[in-house]
Design an enzyme around this catalytic site. Structure first.
Site, mmCIF file in Angstrom:
data_model
loop_
_atom_site.group_PDB
_atom_site.id
_atom_site.type_symbol
_atom_site.label_atom_id
_atom_site.label_comp_id
_atom_site.label_asym_id
_atom_site.label_seq_id
_atom_site.Cartn_x
_atom_site.Cartn_y
_atom_site.Cartn_z
ATOM 1 N N HIS A 9 0.837 -1.211 0.000
ATOM 2 C CA HIS A 9 0.000 0.000 0.000
ATOM 3 C C HIS A 9 0.868 1.256 0.000
ATOM 4 O O HIS A 9 2.033 1.228 0.407
ATOM 5 C CB HIS A 9 -0.917 -0.007 1.226
ATOM 6 C CG HIS A 9 -0.176 -0.052 2.523
ATOM 7 N ND1 HIS A 9 0.396 1.065 3.095
ATOM 8 C CD2 HIS A 9 0.116 -1.085 3.344
ATOM 9 C CE1 HIS A 9 0.990 0.728 4.224
ATOM 10 N NE2 HIS A 9 0.849 -0.577 4.395
ATOM 11 N N GLU A 79 -1.636 -7.408 7.451
ATOM 12 C CA GLU A 79 -0.279 -7.301 7.982
ATOM 13 C C GLU A 79 -0.126 -8.180 9.224
ATOM 14 O O GLU A 79 -1.121 -8.588 9.845
ATOM 15 C CB GLU A 79 0.021 -5.828 8.321
ATOM 16 C CG GLU A 79 1.409 -5.538 8.845
ATOM 17 C CD GLU A 79 2.527 -5.923 7.897
ATOM 18 O OE1 GLU A 79 2.813 -7.141 7.815
ATOM 19 O OE2 GLU A 79 3.118 -5.029 7.271
#
Length: 199
Positions: A9, A79
């Site tokens: 990202h 994550e």
């Protein structure tokens, strides 16, 4: 031949102030939005047939800015959970718990209530297997820096201690000729590469 495009990202609001996020759901910064838009033509040139994104906002927002607002949300692409370190300033950890922080970066230490590296790597391996079983030849995964390191560890045996944190809005490509993984591209961006990116 199967290819998996791994995109971290764009810069998040916590990346900008070098604060650990883990699974905290943090928005992209304005700079992160610009980074994602800049990367979009490079990603589009590969014409992915399947697009998956972590369900955390910073990845979903990046996928949309890359041109894939309908990307399938995949919670397994989240994550690594950093437990009690969520929200911690990286500089504070490096100053006050240098051995623990170095161990975490190397995959040998997990903070309290955090995800153990072996479990994280196994989770990401399941997503990779799912992608390889899909019909599409080119799969885009919009995810996180730790996810990319776990994918490289699981497919190529590159331990996290031997991999720099990938930069925001960067592209890493794994190819699978005859089913065996090979690294084609690592940490490339549409701007100057970031080699000291925050986790």
């Amino acid at each position: 031949m199967k290819r998996i495009l791994l995109v971290r990202h764009g810069e998040s609001e916590w990346n900008a102030i070098r604060r650990l996020q883990g699974q905290a759901d943090i928005d992209l910064s304005e700079r992160g939005r610009e980074q994602a838009r800049a990367l979009a033509p490079m990603v589009a040139s590969f014409r992915p047939g399947l697009v998956m994104t972590s369900d955390l906002k910073r990845a979903v927002q990046t996928a949309a800015l890359l041109g894939y607002p309908e990307a399938g949300h995949e919670p397994m692409l989240r994550e690594q959970d950093v437990g009690t370190w969520t929200g911690a300033e990286i500089a504070h950890l490096m100053a006050n718990a240098p051995a623990a922080y170095a161990g975490w970066r190397a995959g040998t230490f997990a903070p309290e209530n955090g995800e153990i590296w072996a479990d994280f790597r196994a989770r990401i391996a399941r997503v990779i297997e799912k992608a390889l079983a899909a019909e599409a030849d080119t799969i885009l995964m919009v995810c996180h820096g730790g996810v990319i390191r776990a994918a490289l560890d699981g497919t190529l045996g590159l331990a996290p201690a031997r991999i720099i944190p990938v930069g925001p809005a960067s592209l890493t490509i794994l190819a699978f000729p005859k089913g065996e993984a090979r690294l084609e591209v690592f940490n490339t961006t549409a701007f100057a590469p970031v080699i000291d990116a925050p986790d």
